[in-house]
Design a protein around this motif. Structure first.
Motif, PDB file in Angstrom:
ATOM      1  N   TYR A   1      -8.088  -7.504  -2.205  1.00  0.00           N
ATOM      2  CA  TYR A   1      -8.121  -7.816  -0.767  1.00  0.00           C
ATOM      3  C   TYR A   1      -9.017  -9.002  -0.454  1.00  0.00           C
TER       4      TYR A   1
ATOM      5  N   ILE B   1       0.277   0.979  10.851  1.00  0.00           N
ATOM      6  CA  ILE B   1       0.005   0.637   9.449  1.00  0.00           C
ATOM      7  C   ILE B   1       1.226   0.915   8.557  1.00  0.00           C
TER       8      ILE B   1
ATOM      9  N   LEU C   1      -0.446  -7.088   1.569  1.00  0.00           N
ATOM     10  CA  LEU C   1      -1.487  -7.389   2.557  1.00  0.00           C
ATOM     11  C   LEU C   1      -1.152  -8.630   3.378  1.00  0.00           C
TER      12      LEU C   1
ATOM     13  N   TYR D   1      -4.288  -4.096   8.581  1.00  0.00           N
ATOM     14  CA  TYR D   1      -4.659  -2.674   8.595  1.00  0.00           C
ATOM     15  C   TYR D   1      -5.008  -2.214   7.176  1.00  0.00           C
ATOM     16  N   TRP D   2      -4.165  -2.616   6.242  1.00  0.00           N
ATOM     17  CA  TRP D   2      -4.401  -2.213   4.847  1.00  0.00           C
ATOM     18  C   TRP D   2      -5.659  -2.875   4.298  1.00  0.00           C
TER      19      TRP D   2
ATOM     20  N   LEU E   1      -8.552  -1.055   5.566  1.00  0.00           N
ATOM     21  CA  LEU E   1      -8.599   0.272   4.929  1.00  0.00           C
ATOM     22  C   LEU E   1      -9.242   0.162   3.544  1.00  0.00           C
TER      23      LEU E   1
ATOM     24  N   TYR F   1      -6.259   4.848  13.018  1.00  0.00           N
ATOM     25  CA  TYR F   1      -5.464   5.045  11.807  1.00  0.00           C
ATOM     26  C   TYR F   1      -4.935   6.475  11.734  1.00  0.00           C
TER      27      TYR F   1
ATOM     28  N   ALA G   1      -2.966   7.633   6.344  1.00  0.00           N
ATOM     29  CA  ALA G   1      -3.570   6.373   5.880  1.00  0.00           C
ATOM     30  C   ALA G   1      -5.008   6.617   5.434  1.00  0.00           C
TER      31      ALA G   1
END
Length: 633
Positions: free
Chosen positions: A122, A201, A436, A443-444, A447, A526, A530
């Protein structure tokens, strides 16, 4: 005083002996000391220093936050940093190989690899968004300046659209109402154009092609910089680790000359001493130090493993930790001077424009930049700095994974093919990053940021401290450091390692659990599934530790469980300095593992060996004379 020269002399070649190497020819080393320090600074100083620390500071009592922050740095940050550096440097192994010290705990190394994988995936997506903004800033008018674009909504009010100073004359309530409803053009640009954010998400939507292209660019850059391992990345960091400071300084000078800058900086620094009794402030300080220095990611162990055996990593750890924290404080001035200017321009409180995380980097700060003359220039500089800060960390994350794989397989073939391993890991990272860049990507990303790399790091670090200090034994470890550096770790560090740092880490863990709130992004909450995925990501790194421990105990020799446990935790035979010439004292081979010929030779010429050792001892110094005769024969 720089003691490294003294150490390298002690380690010098004995006359008549084939020049003794302090380098690992097979694994490679840093070109020089500066490369290691710059790489570690680039690793520790990341995006969090710019977008997390200033916000934490302002939220937790301004200048008063500095007090717990520096206490945590001294009692937890620097000791842990020194421990990881000395651990990797002593064994010259990546985050898996070092666990020969106590094979049962090798799961900790696997946990570090899993964490570095998540962060590596990420983190590069954040860099790719910075790349995207960097490219679109190359225009005459920044695309998020006005509200006249196809993606804008009627609620959009730009800071440059209407003349706000005339509106400020209106009564305050009306102004507050317009401020409440107001969405800025930069926010709409970010949400409705760059991300094209979906409502949920689970609703991935389409891949945002511009972002996908930039993700490809950022992975190619990382791969090219690591194509020759530390040999190439060591040269790149001369630029990537130093240039952000140039940019920070330019932005700082630009920022403090603006009207309202002082208000912003006062907001950032004014101490609210009542907050210092609040446990949350101490928890935030401890967590920020812990995550900011990159402890338990495996990167520190990896970077230090390419050091020469006698390098003074004690000095390095103090330099790097303090540089990291000073950068955070400095970045706060840069951020808040411009936010203060913008708040002054809008006639609102600084708290209304302050933000953290991606919201600061891609919404609040870019919007403030549109108010400046030649705004594209400042925007290009700011995003270029973000790219460099991110890349410095990304290099080490990738190198951690590659080094762990190469050291683990360890044969000649894979060492020669290391470039292909790097390529493989980079391609995998790119493919795993593709989700992503979809419409639900942010959102991911958040997370992963919140769960994959939060409390699992704390658990890993705690177990590492316990394994080294209590299972391997603190006396053994202090002796190892004395053998390596020529002096034992200072008493303060001995006490921190054994008692204070593990206690603080445990406090962070308890604090994280108590403070836990389910994640949300702006107004979006969320769903449960998730959050469950988030917890699974967090567990996936920690679960390596018990699984490997059970596997190791089952595979160990012994009749009873206790015997097996003893054998599983006992340091393996190949634990110790990697190069034979450093294996002195208790690591001196009784006989050479490679050939049996030593056994016949040694008894034949004991006098020669002793006389030679006696001649060598003044040169050998702290390294002892045990191995001079051994390596010579």
């Amino acid at each position: 005083i720089d003691t490294s020269h003294g150490i390298s002399l002690q380690n010098g070649a004995v006359p008549g002996e084939r020049g003794k190497q302090d380098k690992s020819v097979k694994r490679g080393n840093w070109g020089n000391q500066i490369e290691f320090v710059l790489t570690s600074v680039g690793y520790a100083v990341g995006l969090g220093n710019v977008w997390r620390f200033p916000y934490l500071c302002y939220r937790n009592g301004g200048g008063a936050f500095m007090f717990p922050y520096f206490i945590m740095l001294v009692f937890c940050g620097i000791p842990l940093f020194f421990m990881e550096l000395s651990f990797g440097q002593f064994a010259s192994q990546g985050c898996l190989g070092v666990w020969r010290v106590s094979p049962m705990f090798k799961g900790v190394g696997y946990g570090m690899m899993v964490v570095s994988t998540y962060i590596g995936i990420y983190y590069n997506v954040v860099i790719c968004i910075a790349f995207y903004y960097f490219f679109v800033s190359m225009t005459r008018v920044l695309p998020w300046t006005y509200c006249s674009n196809p993606w804008n909504t009627p609620d959009c009010v730009g800071v440059l659209d209407g003349n706000l100073s005339s509106r400020a004359a209106l009564n305050l309530t009306q102004l507050l109402n317009t401020t409440q409803k107001r969405t800025s053009p930069s926010e709409e640009y970010w949400r409705r154009y760059v991300l094209n954010l979906s409502d949920d998400i689970g609703n991935l939507g389409e891949v945002r092609l511009p972002l996908l292209g930039c993700l490809g660019v950022s992975w190619v850059v990382v791969f090219l910089c690591l194509i020759k391992g530390v040999k190439s990345s060591g040269k790149v960091v001369y630029f990537t680790a130093t240039f952000p400071y140039v940019v920070l300084t330019i932005l700082f000078v630009r920022g403090i000359t603006l009207e309202g800058a002082v208000t912003g900086i006062m907001y950032y620094l004014t101490p609210q001493w009542d907050k210092i009794l609040n446990a949350k402030v101490w928890g935030d300080a401890a967590s920020q130090i812990f995550y900011s220095l990159g402890c338990a990611w495996g990167g520190l162990i990896t970077m230090a493993s390419y050091n020469k055996f006698n390098n003074n990593c004690y000095r390095d750890s103090i330099i790097i930790s303090i540089t990291n924290c000073a950068t955070s404080v400095y970045a706060g001035f840069v951020i808040f001077s411009i936010l203060g200017f913008m708040a002054n321009h809008l006639g609102v409180d600084v708290s209304k424009v302050a933000d953290h995380g991606p919201g600061l980097a891609f919404v609040a700060y870019p919007e403030a930049l549109t108010l400046l003359p030649i705004s594209p220039l400042w925007s290009i500089l700011f995003f270029f700095m973000l790219i460099l800060l991110g890349l410095g960390t990304q290099f080490c994350l990738l190198e951690t994974l590659v080094t762990a794989i190469v050291d683990e397989v360890g044969n000649e073939w894979i060492i020669r093919k290391k470039t292909f391993v790097t390529l493989g890991v980079a391609v995998a990272g790119f493919l795993l990053g593709v989700p992503l860049t979809t419409q639900a990507g942010i959102y991911w990303l958040l997370l992963m940021d919140n769960y994959a790399a939060s409390f699992s790091l704390v658990v890993i670090s705690c177990i590492m401290c316990v394994a080294i200090m209590y299972i391997y034994g603190h006396r053994n470890y202090f002796k190892d450091i004395e053998m390596m550096l020529g002096f034992p770790p200072p008493l303060f560090f001995q006490i921190c390692w054994r008692f204070i740092s593990p206690a603080i880490i445990f406090f962070i863990l308890v604090f994280t659990v108590i403070q836990y709130r389910p994640i949300s992004y702006n107004e979006y909450v969320y769903p449960t599934w998730a959050i469950s995925i988030g917890f699974l990501m967090a567990l996936s790194s920690v679960i390596c530790i018990p699984i490997y421990a059970i596997y190791k105990v089952c595979r160990s020799e012994g009749d009873t469980l206790l015997e097996r446990l003893k054998n599983a935790t006992k340091a393996s035979k190949d634990w110790g300095p990697a190069l034979p010439e450093h294996r002195s004292g208790r690591y001196a081979p009784a006989f050479s593992p490679s050939t049996e010929s030593h056994l016949e030779v040694q008894p034949l010429q004991p006098e020669k060996g002793q006389s030679e050792a006696a001649a060598a001892s003044p040169v050998q110094g702290s390294n002892g004379s045990a191995h001079s005769q051994d390596s010579r024969l």
